[in-house]
Design an enzyme around this catalytic site. Structure first.
Site, PDB file in Angstrom:
ATOM      1  N   SER A  34      -1.086  -0.262   0.811  1.00  0.00           N
ATOM      2  CA  SER A  34      -2.053  -0.178  -0.280  1.00  0.00           C
ATOM      3  C   SER A  34      -3.331   0.613  -0.172  1.00  0.00           C
ATOM      4  O   SER A  34      -3.865   0.167   0.980  1.00  0.00           O
ATOM      5  CB  SER A  34      -2.451  -1.428  -0.951  1.00  0.00           C
ATOM      6  OG  SER A  34      -3.280  -1.363  -1.999  1.00  0.00           O
ATOM      7  N   TYR A  40      -3.744   5.912  -5.609  1.00  0.00           N
ATOM      8  CA  TYR A  40      -3.661   6.012  -7.232  1.00  0.00           C
ATOM      9  C   TYR A  40      -4.707   6.889  -7.416  1.00  0.00           C
ATOM     10  O   TYR A  40      -5.648   7.332  -6.729  1.00  0.00           O
ATOM     11  CB  TYR A  40      -4.032   4.771  -7.972  1.00  0.00           C
ATOM     12  CG  TYR A  40      -4.911   3.936  -7.774  1.00  0.00           C
ATOM     13  CD1 TYR A  40      -4.576   2.762  -6.895  1.00  0.00           C
ATOM     14  CD2 TYR A  40      -6.243   4.038  -8.022  1.00  0.00           C
ATOM     15  CE1 TYR A  40      -5.720   2.129  -6.277  1.00  0.00           C
ATOM     16  CE2 TYR A  40      -7.154   3.144  -7.754  1.00  0.00           C
ATOM     17  CZ  TYR A  40      -6.967   2.203  -6.813  1.00  0.00           C
ATOM     18  OH  TYR A  40      -8.040   1.447  -6.505  1.00  0.00           O
ATOM     19  N   THR A  84       0.576   5.501  -7.449  1.00  0.00           N
ATOM     20  CA  THR A  84       0.896   4.537  -8.514  1.00  0.00           C
ATOM     21  C   THR A  84      -0.017   5.005  -9.987  1.00  0.00           C
ATOM     22  O   THR A  84      -1.105   5.392  -9.821  1.00  0.00           O
ATOM     23  CB  THR A  84       0.033   3.196  -8.044  1.00  0.00           C
ATOM     24  OG1 THR A  84       0.672   2.703  -6.718  1.00  0.00           O
ATOM     25  CG2 THR A  84       0.257   1.980  -9.174  1.00  0.00           C
ATOM     26  N   LYS A 116       5.112   5.664  -8.924  1.00  0.00           N
ATOM     27  CA  LYS A 116       5.235   4.111  -9.172  1.00  0.00           C
ATOM     28  C   LYS A 116       4.798   3.730 -10.206  1.00  0.00           C
ATOM     29  O   LYS A 116       3.455   3.861 -10.424  1.00  0.00           O
ATOM     30  CB  LYS A 116       4.685   3.493  -7.805  1.00  0.00           C
ATOM     31  CG  LYS A 116       4.836   1.859  -8.086  1.00  0.00           C
ATOM     32  CD  LYS A 116       4.290   1.279  -6.688  1.00  0.00           C
ATOM     33  CE  LYS A 116       4.400  -0.318  -6.969  1.00  0.00           C
ATOM     34  NZ  LYS A 116       3.196  -1.024  -7.511  1.00  0.00           N
ATOM     35  N   HIS A 126       4.176  -3.117 -12.507  1.00  0.00           N
ATOM     36  CA  HIS A 126       3.316  -3.564 -11.510  1.00  0.00           C
ATOM     37  C   HIS A 126       3.132  -5.211 -11.553  1.00  0.00           C
ATOM     38  O   HIS A 126       2.157  -5.939 -11.499  1.00  0.00           O
ATOM     39  CB  HIS A 126       1.692  -2.982 -12.224  1.00  0.00           C
ATOM     40  CG  HIS A 126       0.821  -2.935 -11.200  1.00  0.00           C
ATOM     41  ND1 HIS A 126       0.413  -1.657 -10.510  1.00  0.00           N
ATOM     42  CD2 HIS A 126      -0.043  -3.837 -10.331  1.00  0.00           C
ATOM     43  CE1 HIS A 126      -0.650  -1.891  -9.738  1.00  0.00           C
ATOM     44  NE2 HIS A 126      -0.902  -2.792  -9.382  1.00  0.00           N
ATOM     45  N   ARG A 146       5.264 -10.140  -4.458  1.00  0.00           N
ATOM     46  CA  ARG A 146       4.983 -11.458  -4.146  1.00  0.00           C
ATOM     47  C   ARG A 146       5.632 -12.166  -3.179  1.00  0.00           C
ATOM     48  O   ARG A 146       5.170 -12.918  -2.313  1.00  0.00           O
ATOM     49  CB  ARG A 146       4.827 -12.224  -5.529  1.00  0.00           C
ATOM     50  CG  ARG A 146       3.798 -11.734  -6.464  1.00  0.00           C
ATOM     51  CD  ARG A 146       3.766 -12.685  -7.925  1.00  0.00           C
ATOM     52  NE  ARG A 146       2.918 -11.988  -8.730  1.00  0.00           N
ATOM     53  CZ  ARG A 146       2.963 -10.995  -9.393  1.00  0.00           C
ATOM     54  NH1 ARG A 146       4.283 -10.263  -9.260  1.00  0.00           N
ATOM     55  NH2 ARG A 146       2.189 -10.580 -10.259  1.00  0.00           N
TER      56      ARG A 146
HETATM   57  C1  LIG Z   1      -1.547  -9.263  -5.254  1.00  0.00           C
HETATM   58  C2  LIG Z   1      -0.971  -7.989  -5.776  1.00  0.00           C
HETATM   59  C3  LIG Z   1      -1.433  -6.828  -5.311  1.00  0.00           C
HETATM   60  C4  LIG Z   1      -1.142  -5.620  -5.773  1.00  0.00           C
HETATM   61  N1  LIG Z   1      -1.596  -4.466  -5.382  1.00  0.00           N
HETATM   62  C5  LIG Z   1      -1.320  -3.110  -5.444  1.00  0.00           C
HETATM   63  C6  LIG Z   1      -1.623  -2.015  -5.193  1.00  0.00           C
HETATM   64  O1  LIG Z   1      -2.653  -2.265  -4.586  1.00  0.00           O
HETATM   65  N2  LIG Z   1      -0.918  -1.042  -5.523  1.00  0.00           N
HETATM   66  C7  LIG Z   1       0.024  -1.189  -6.093  1.00  0.00           C
HETATM   67  O2  LIG Z   1       0.642   0.019  -6.477  1.00  0.00           O
HETATM   68  N3  LIG Z   1       0.708  -2.125  -6.491  1.00  0.00           N
HETATM   69  C8  LIG Z   1       0.133  -3.274  -6.208  1.00  0.00           C
HETATM   70  N4  LIG Z   1       0.761  -4.296  -6.574  1.00  0.00           N
HETATM   71  C9  LIG Z   1       2.008  -4.367  -7.447  1.00  0.00           C
HETATM   72  C10 LIG Z   1       3.013  -4.169  -6.266  1.00  0.00           C
HETATM   73  O3  LIG Z   1       3.357  -3.211  -5.455  1.00  0.00           O
HETATM   74  C11 LIG Z   1       4.424  -4.446  -7.057  1.00  0.00           C
HETATM   75  O4  LIG Z   1       4.649  -3.455  -8.023  1.00  0.00           O
HETATM   76  C12 LIG Z   1       4.709  -5.797  -7.765  1.00  0.00           C
HETATM   77  O5  LIG Z   1       4.172  -6.921  -7.109  1.00  0.00           O
HETATM   78  C13 LIG Z   1       6.198  -6.061  -7.857  1.00  0.00           C
HETATM   79  O6  LIG Z   1       6.449  -7.352  -8.468  1.00  0.00           O
HETATM   80  P1  LIG Z   1       6.857  -8.797  -7.747  1.00  0.00           P
HETATM   81  O7  LIG Z   1       5.413  -9.150  -7.065  1.00  0.00           O
HETATM   82  O8  LIG Z   1       7.316  -9.588  -8.641  1.00  0.00           O
HETATM   83  O9  LIG Z   1       7.820  -8.424  -6.574  1.00  0.00           O
HETATM   84  C14 LIG Z   1       0.179  -5.764  -6.437  1.00  0.00           C
HETATM   85  C15 LIG Z   1       0.864  -6.633  -6.556  1.00  0.00           C
HETATM   86  C16 LIG Z   1       0.414  -7.915  -6.180  1.00  0.00           C
HETATM   87  C17 LIG Z   1       1.099  -8.953  -6.423  1.00  0.00           C
END
Ligand SMILES: Cc1cc2nc3c(=O)[nH]c(=O)nc-3n(C[C@H](O)[C@H](O)[C@H](O)COP(=O)(O)O)c2cc1C
Ligand SMILES: Cc1cc2nc3c(=O)[nH]c(=O)nc-3n(C[C@H](O)[C@H](O)[C@H](O)COP(=O)(O)O)c2cc1C
Ligand SMILES: Cc1cc2nc3c(=O)[nH]c(=O)nc-3n(C[C@H](O)[C@H](O)[C@H](O)COP(=O)(O)O)c2cc1C
Ligand SMILES: Cc1cc2nc3c(=O)[nH]c(=O)nc-3n(C[C@H](O)[C@H](O)[C@H](O)COP(=O)(O)O)c2cc1C
Lengths: 395, 395, 395, 395
Positions: free
Chosen positions: C111, C134, C160, C255, C279, C334
């Protein structure tokens, strides 16, 4: 509305009190049903799922819930359903219920399996009540009961047809309801002293008032068990209804219709009216809830005869929904049983008053000034199958 | 019905007792399934969602649950499903189950992975039982097992095809079921002394009775683990079924069909009958519940061969529903496993009596005098996809 | 699979341990999402609602989960999603995750908001990883980050687009996540000594490794808050993506696509691949779950570019479902965050092994010998709207 | 946003505080509704079931929630719904709410049944507020109230039509809300000292400010009961609305429309705008939730007049959903009542700020730069009946 019950706002409140008053064994008998009790549950949720209209600025200065129910003038299109053993809920329960119904201006239906006999109820009531019966193997008993009902002033016979065999009620099996007296049962009675005095000590005799004459040596309820079981007649057909039709010159209501083909056959066999019923979910678990089955039956009957419905009717709103789905009136079962156990005649009176004010309010807010208007406005659903009625197939 | 179990009104009651009797580790093995156990749950809810008809005034003076099941006269169209390790539920569990089934007049199917050998069961039973097998890498073992089954009197072979690899059962992983003995496990056994004595001390030998001859030096269940794993053969195809067909002159039942294309292929490969099954939700979580998959398969089979179904059958009402959905009979798995753990042969007998009285009552109230009438009356659902079966897509 | 985690059977088990290890404030940040968290919930239930096929007697002697994912050979079609602040879950969390992913043969995506810088991760990993970014208001920062990612060996840029503004996450508001240090927070840290030592004491520096060079005087995470907020650029459009396309000669993955029109526009703007994503329910609560949105997007893309999906993928079965719904691979968010918090690299390795064995087993039982076969067999749903997908309207 | 309420992230947080602050009797009055409170529940779930779009890379650098609401410039398309007795939630509650609304740039609607009179609110507010009324039997009272409202600066009259009779609210019956003072009630007040001082001691006079002039000798709320009941006029029809239209030269908004035929009739009777409302589920339980009824009404109105909606609006996301379903704005009822009880003006201000930031965020992530764009983009659902809206029939 009787003051003591003024803060009981729905059947659920009466139920709560009933539950604390009477022994669990008896409460379970009244509340429970067949199998997993899905049908009991769905009877209620099917009414809950029906949407009422909200209409505004319609002249509602004179809303009238009264009307005709099977040829009788009633304060609202509702009657007390036949409940066996109602005399176990409160002292001489059927008599108290008959008086409450009379005062409220609605019909009371006495069960064949009542504690109080038709003669005892006739003594207490001034208004003619209804009498419920099902076919017994010994047709002489049937004929004699019809005669006694007629002599007692009954002109409406509710003949129950969904009882070819008794349903399998798991609570009763678990509680060993029909087994002998055990210390555990006695203890449970002792823990409900109010009921013990009201029903146990002062509420006798504890026999089936209507059936006692035919059962030799039966002094307690237990003594009737075998006799009753032998009287169930699974071989009854519409021909027997035709025979019955000849025996009874009053109004003949067939109770326990859930299939539109049976509805037509009942009318062909001479029925004057029908009750769409699955016996309150006490017979075969998994059948259609009555609110779901009703519209198709109403279409099949097509106005040829009055149509009642029971099962899951818990409020005045449900009464309005039943009428909109095609019924001409409803029976309430458990609702009055709870009230009877909660406080006898006065509580039943309070419950009926509650239903009436709820019905009147619902009619007002939905824009129906009287019962006939409801009947005129109901829109027959387009198809037999309710939209998205249930996830599984209907067979 | 055995008196001691007279107040157990459903499989859930047997389950409750079973749960208190046997160590959680073992209970979890019997009760659990693959993944999130959605399919276990849906197997049950899919039956619950099926609506039964309520018909009245049909002559039901002689309701008959008995009939033919795969060419055998049975008291009702139900058999005990093969359950591996059943000897861990109660002492020599498979033998007790075979006796209970025989007394109740229904077939018992012995699992290849049973504690009791086919010879031991054959000794105890007079009526021929069924034998279940799945393909093993070592075909000589298969051939020898077929011979032993035949010699033991088995004429019906239930060949399980949904076991290319074992399903991933999370409870077993969490419990480390197949790991070594730990103090925690021993303590858990000690906390269930009744089971410890009945099964642990008196219930030996604790080997796979059918497989022991082929596994060198395996004296305890643990010793079989590696051998069993090596025997799984993910390369089996319908050609191997054709080969099997030649090895077995008895009745060949293919168990584990959930797709109508597989149903057709199984018949083409020589199957005499099919079991629609997802292995009770123990293999792939998220597949169709059997009650949902059944109608389309029944249509594809089109009466060319008898069709059984299992998964989620928990009562006599469910048996009736299965027949109405297109099956000729059912297998019950967990239901009898619970009973076995709750009280061995007598409890299984009580459970089977319960199923039969439930089935008879349901038939009576739905207006079916016998099994053939049910088959005649069933209406094939209009389309492959059940209405509103599930929110997600079927792929 | 690492022995210590052998009894953790699903993401839920890792979650439980994570929950006990890290302070609630941090846990809530990882687990929570926008609004009422309906979308988080529906992301999961939408996968649960998809039905898998059960096929039998297909030759599954050589099932292969490996394949190509965006041009890279992977052991299964899955990558670790970018997670901001992952270094708060365990010491230098991003580095541990990168190593675990590398060992398991799947891509790791770093990230932009990571604790570890791209240089630090590049140092630890041998296999090229992916870099997520992003649009920032200061385009020079973007350009510099692209250069650093390239120098760090990244060839896949995950850009993103669903983050025009940060979503409103109620847990974080309630916890005052971005507020100052309070005694209550310190106490909560002190109650999690393991985390305090691992992350708090030994896990520093606690800055955004990637962003630190651009933020003057930011020594703690709190110092970045204002800078980050000012960098959000709600004015970004597809034109900026076209500009980005020119800046980056590697693979460009967009994304955050949930609408098929956006999918087409992304391809037109030069994207090499897309991630269907909301997201993880962290941005706008109430949008479509990704498993519901995916099929229509897959149809719109029509194979012109690889399609990934994330949100609610919790098991190997879900991976198979995603492929059947039209995806070429998945990201997990997650799931790996829980594992990281539960036990760092070893736990992530155990989780990935779990996913792979689940995927292989699911493929075997569903009759798919390899990833290409899955792609060939998937049946595009007939219409854009899933059947009975939800009770409300889709706008 | 007021600092003290900065960690309250949704209406549910305000509700929790409100619940702890005010006596249960009063809380139940605000929160509860008619019958089984199904409609309250469904009002909320119907909004929850609506799907929002997620759109990306649309220029959102200048998102604007402000716009015109019934001809007034507002910071967002939302107004505070009329709430009777709001002065029981906090000291001179209506005045505090009016000030908070004014500061937030949204209209406040004063209930006819307010504690504070129109004159008192006019004194406190600089911006013109709305005045709500329903037909009273004594038309002179109506005329006088209209005059006072006009003199108080009100130019928008919200005329409530869904109140032909008061709904039957079970909580109030159970709590004996309108009965006399009892020791139990006094004790309950004493247990909420903060409220007791704020409202009980310092919040007087406790009369209906608007109605007091017309009720002789009414010094306490209880004294109004009978008078109010006698004023309900169930005989009102559209003709009376035509009469009203002549009495009021300001903007006339008809509140309480749930049927598209009534919508048309209201416009024909001279209404300038409509509020789709079921009175927050306080009148007839079982009617359609407003989010379900709205689209068909919007189609019937066809842009001829502005359309507001209320019932179940709990967040900025819900505001966006309401607009997408066809409304031009919303009223919020309980949401502000909770805030008022939780902390008066400052809390209402915090709640409104929360709604606005939620609305802006939702618009940004859904790709709507301003209110007009939302209106342009909304797609009228294809049919009157929402897909799978509910299992039961709509009558
Ligand atoms: C704690 C956390 C932080 C995240 N940070 C980012 C991020 O920095 N950039 C990004 O594109 N997506 C981020 N996401 C989204 C994830 O990349 C992903 O799309 C999402 O977690 C998928 O869903 P799931 O947690 O049900 O697998 C984050 C998700 C979580 C849970
Ligand atoms: C405790 C109990 C006893 C009943 N006894 C009889 C009976 O003797 N005869 C009969 O026709 N129906 C009997 N019924 C069925 C009722 O008449 C009625 O059909 C049913 O209660 C309606 O459903 P409800 O309880 O949901 O209102 C009984 C129902 C209950 C609950
Ligand atoms: C504990 C257990 C062990 C089983 N063992 C076998 C087996 O050895 N062979 C087999 O074909 N099926 C086996 N099954 C599957 C059953 O035969 C049957 O398909 C399944 O239990 C039916 O679902 P039900 O449990 O919901 O009735 C087993 C099931 C259980 C619960
Ligand atoms: C406690 C309470 C009192 C209300 N009093 C009035 C009133 O005096 N006049 C009126 O038109 N509506 C009244 N309403 C209805 C509201 O104006 C509004 O229609 C409803 O609250 C919207 O539903 P919601 O609470 O879910 O937002 C009242 C609502 C509540 C909850």
């Amino acid at each position: 509305m009787a003051d003591r019950y003024a803060t009981l706002a729905s059947h659920a409140d009466f139920r709560r009190i009933a539950r604390s008053r009477i022994p669990p064994l008896i409460f379970d008998y009244f509340e429970g049903g067949a199998g997993d009790e899905m049908t009991i549950h769905e009877n209620e949720t099917a009414f809950a799922a029906v949407r009422l209209p909200q209409r505004v600025m319609v002249d509602m200065s004179a809303v009238e819930t009264a009307g005709d129910l099977l040829g009788e003038a009633c304060s609202m299109p509702l009657a007390l359903a036949p409940i066996g053993f109602a005399g176990l809920m409160c002292r001489r329960g059927e008599t108290q219920a008959a008086r409450a119904a009379e005062a409220a201006g609605v019909p009371f239906c006495l069960s064949a399996n009542a504690i109080c006999s038709v003669e005892e109820v006739a003594q207490a009531a001034r208004r003619p009540f209804w009498f419920q019966l099902y076919m017994m193997r010994d047709r002489d008993v049937v004929v004699d009961l019809l005669r006694r009902a007629w002599d007692g002033g009954c002109r409406t016979l509710v003949f129950t047809v969904d009882l070819a065999v008794p349903g399998i009620r798991r609570r009763d099996i678990r509680n060993d309801l029909f087994g002998g007296t055990t210390p555990a049962k006695l203890l449970s009675y002792a823990c409900h002293p109010r009921w013990l005095v009201d029903v146990g000590l002062r509420g006798g005799p504890h026999t089936f008032g209507n059936l006692a004459p035919y059962v030799a040596k039966a002094r307690h309820l237990a003594g009737f068990g075998g006799w009753l079981m032998r009287q169930f007649d699974a071989g009854v057909t519409w021909k027997d209804i035709a025979w019955l039709r000849n025996q009874w010159k009053g109004r003949l209501v067939i109770k326990g219709i859930l299939d539109r083909r049976d509805a037509t056959m009942a009318l062909d066999a001479g029925a004057d009216a029908l009750v769409v019923s699955n016996h309150g979910g006490r017979q075969l678990d998994g059948v259609a809830p009555t609110a779901v089955a009703l519209p198709a039956i109403a279409r099949a009957v097509g106005g040829r005869a009055p149509l009642l419905v029971d099962g899951g009717v818990r409020s005045g709103q449900d009464v309005l929904k039943a009428l909109l789905l095609g019924a001409d009136g409803v029976l309430i079962g458990r609702a009055w049983a709870y009230a009877a156990a909660a406080g006898g005649e006065a509580a039943i009176a309070a419950l009926l008053a509650r239903f009436q004010v709820e019905l009147r309010t619902a009619m007002t807010l939905a824009g129906f000034a009287d019962i006939d208007t409801i009947r005129d406005r109901r829109i027959p659903p387009a198809s037999d199958v309710m939209p998205c009625d249930k996830s599984g197939p209907n067979i």
